[in-house]
Design a protein around this motif. Sequence first.
Motif, PDB file in Angstrom:
ATOM      1  N   VAL A 275       0.897  -1.212   0.058  1.00  0.00           N
ATOM      2  CA  VAL A 275      -0.061  -0.242  -0.060  1.00  0.00           C
ATOM      3  C   VAL A 275       0.987   1.078   0.103  1.00  0.00           C
ATOM      4  CG1 VAL A 275      -1.780   1.295   1.242  1.00  0.00           C
ATOM      5  CG2 VAL A 275      -1.851  -1.095   1.163  1.00  0.00           C
ATOM      6  N   THR A 276       0.646   2.095  -1.090  1.00  0.00           N
ATOM      7  CA  THR A 276       1.821   3.490  -1.118  1.00  0.00           C
ATOM      8  C   THR A 276       0.475   4.626  -0.830  1.00  0.00           C
ATOM      9  OG1 THR A 276       1.330   3.372  -3.459  1.00  0.00           O
ATOM     10  CG2 THR A 276       3.313   2.318  -2.565  1.00  0.00           C
ATOM     11  N   GLY A 277       1.037   5.953  -0.737  1.00  0.00           N
ATOM     12  CA  GLY A 277       0.346   6.750  -0.476  1.00  0.00           C
ATOM     13  C   GLY A 277      -0.343   6.778   0.913  1.00  0.00           C
ATOM     14  N   GLN A 278      -1.174   8.002   1.121  1.00  0.00           N
ATOM     15  CA  GLN A 278      -1.797   7.892   2.313  1.00  0.00           C
ATOM     16  C   GLN A 278      -3.346   7.362   2.380  1.00  0.00           C
ATOM     17  OE1 GLN A 278      -0.597   9.438   5.471  1.00  0.00           O
ATOM     18  NE2 GLN A 278      -2.407   8.550   6.142  1.00  0.00           N
ATOM     19  N   PRO A 279      -3.443   6.218   2.995  1.00  0.00           N
ATOM     20  CA  PRO A 279      -4.627   5.714   3.168  1.00  0.00           C
ATOM     21  C   PRO A 279      -5.852   6.526   3.728  1.00  0.00           C
ATOM     22  CG  PRO A 279      -2.876   3.977   3.817  1.00  0.00           C
ATOM     23  CD  PRO A 279      -2.367   5.263   3.717  1.00  0.00           C
ATOM     24  N   ARG A 280      -6.950   6.277   3.149  1.00  0.00           N
ATOM     25  CA  ARG A 280      -8.015   7.294   3.831  1.00  0.00           C
ATOM     26  C   ARG A 280      -9.376   6.541   3.817  1.00  0.00           C
ATOM     27  NH1 ARG A 280      -9.209  11.535  -0.885  1.00  0.00           N
ATOM     28  NH2 ARG A 280     -11.121  11.869   0.339  1.00  0.00           N
ATOM     29  N   ASP A 281     -10.158   6.977   4.533  1.00  0.00           N
ATOM     30  CA  ASP A 281     -11.625   6.194   4.347  1.00  0.00           C
ATOM     31  C   ASP A 281     -12.499   6.624   3.155  1.00  0.00           C
ATOM     32  OD1 ASP A 281     -11.143   5.375   7.139  1.00  0.00           O
ATOM     33  OD2 ASP A 281     -12.101   7.058   8.088  1.00  0.00           O
ATOM     34  N   LEU A 282     -12.700   5.630   2.609  1.00  0.00           N
ATOM     35  CA  LEU A 282     -13.566   5.699   1.486  1.00  0.00           C
ATOM     36  C   LEU A 282     -15.048   5.621   1.878  1.00  0.00           C
ATOM     37  CD1 LEU A 282     -11.391   3.360  -0.948  1.00  0.00           C
ATOM     38  CD2 LEU A 282     -11.242   5.836  -0.566  1.00  0.00           C
ATOM     39  N   PRO A 283     -16.000   6.070   0.894  1.00  0.00           N
ATOM     40  CA  PRO A 283     -17.362   5.856   0.711  1.00  0.00           C
ATOM     41  C   PRO A 283     -17.656   4.554   0.819  1.00  0.00           C
ATOM     42  CG  PRO A 283     -16.823   7.829  -0.604  1.00  0.00           C
ATOM     43  CD  PRO A 283     -15.662   7.031  -0.209  1.00  0.00           C
ATOM     44  N   ALA A 284     -18.715   3.877   1.521  1.00  0.00           N
ATOM     45  CA  ALA A 284     -18.876   2.479   1.674  1.00  0.00           C
ATOM     46  C   ALA A 284     -18.950   1.880   0.191  1.00  0.00           C
ATOM     47  CB  ALA A 284     -20.191   2.381   2.720  1.00  0.00           C
ATOM     48  N   GLY A 285     -19.768   2.434  -0.554  1.00  0.00           N
ATOM     49  CA  GLY A 285     -20.022   1.780  -1.936  1.00  0.00           C
ATOM     50  C   GLY A 285     -18.637   1.583  -2.530  1.00  0.00           C
ATOM     51  N   LEU A 286     -17.553   2.675  -2.669  1.00  0.00           N
ATOM     52  CA  LEU A 286     -16.498   2.660  -3.299  1.00  0.00           C
ATOM     53  C   LEU A 286     -15.461   1.862  -2.530  1.00  0.00           C
ATOM     54  CD1 LEU A 286     -15.098   3.924  -5.549  1.00  0.00           C
ATOM     55  CD2 LEU A 286     -14.135   5.781  -4.043  1.00  0.00           C
ATOM     56  N   ASP A 287     -15.546   1.751  -1.097  1.00  0.00           N
ATOM     57  CA  ASP A 287     -14.796   0.600  -0.469  1.00  0.00           C
ATOM     58  C   ASP A 287     -15.034  -0.890  -0.774  1.00  0.00           C
ATOM     59  OD1 ASP A 287     -12.874   0.372   1.428  1.00  0.00           O
ATOM     60  OD2 ASP A 287     -14.057   0.164   3.040  1.00  0.00           O
TER      61      ASP A 287
END
Length: 378
Positions: A275-287
């Motif tokens: 995993v690269t970059g800064q992980p972030r919370d995604l909208p549920a559907g996108l997640d």
Amino acid sequence: MAGRWQRAADVALALVVLLVAIAEIWVPFESRAGTGDPGWSTLQVLILALALCWRRTQPLPAVIVAGFAMITFHAAGVAYLLFNGQLVPLLLLTFAVARYGRGRDPYLGGLFVGGTMLLGDFTIPELGSASEMIFHWGALGLTYVLGTWQRLTAHRAEQARDRAVAAEARAVAAVLEERTRIARELHDVVAHAVTQMVVTAGAAEGMAETPEAVRRSLATIRQTGSGALTEMRRVVTMLRDADEAASRAPQPGLAALESLVADARATGLPISFEVTGQPRDLPAGLDLTAFRVVQEALTNAQRHARAVTEVAVRLDFTDQEVSIEVHDDGTACPGTGGTGHGLIGMRERVLLYGGKLRTGPRPDRGFAVEVALPLEAG
């Protein structure tokens, strides 16, 4: 419409042959040979011309009628030997029975034409010479072969069209099936969001004496409701089977990837996960979509590849998008093409969120799945 044009063309051809044959009898042409009666000969060529009218729809009966007309009139000694009035119609009917006959008709028609010509060779003196036999047997054989070749070519083309139609129908069914599954999962996401809103609203009711806490609760409700509406809009853009009950089990997301990768490793699949970059919370559907893409890519690697030494799973977070790459170095297993539902499901999910999907063989070896999902502004 096409059938009427074909019938009109057959009638026109029969009329042309008839007119030329009548001229051959009555002018007469040099191609008229032997002895006969002009009236009876005209009746014979009229029967042959009528048979030509049904050469495409009823080729075997047309050949039989023409053959009997030729043999009986010559056996009675009342018909001339004609090139345009007899041989030309027989060639056209020979081609027709080989081209348009169904089942055993082409073979029965070929045998009947051969028998008719053999009988003519033995009973009509003008047909018995070596040069004449070479000519008419060569012409009839070539005509029959040409008709057979066109029939087989048309049959293969028809089979190819049938296979293409069946493949398209399977693809449409797969798309509908995958969209239905996606809709059920998004239904679960929306149901969870609405449940969270109700719980948060209930908690806010008990905080009436603490305005700041109420504001935070209301902000959470607003954000959750906005996300739920967005997912609902996506759901209603697709046709769904409303009678299927949706499972209320929580849907996974990227947080479950570690567990997914561990399960795949336990089956013997060599996986590297980055995993690269800064992980972030995604909208549920996108997640959920991101999780399903990785899940399906790993499933494909397990089912359809052999001699795999590495499966690389990589997630990259940026401010604008999250990209997913799943590369393997295996070779395709014969006979494991499957139904194609996996890739169809990926495409449907990714397009639903305005993303981009690229799948296909890698330049050296293996298969690649690459997805870019845009992140919505918060």
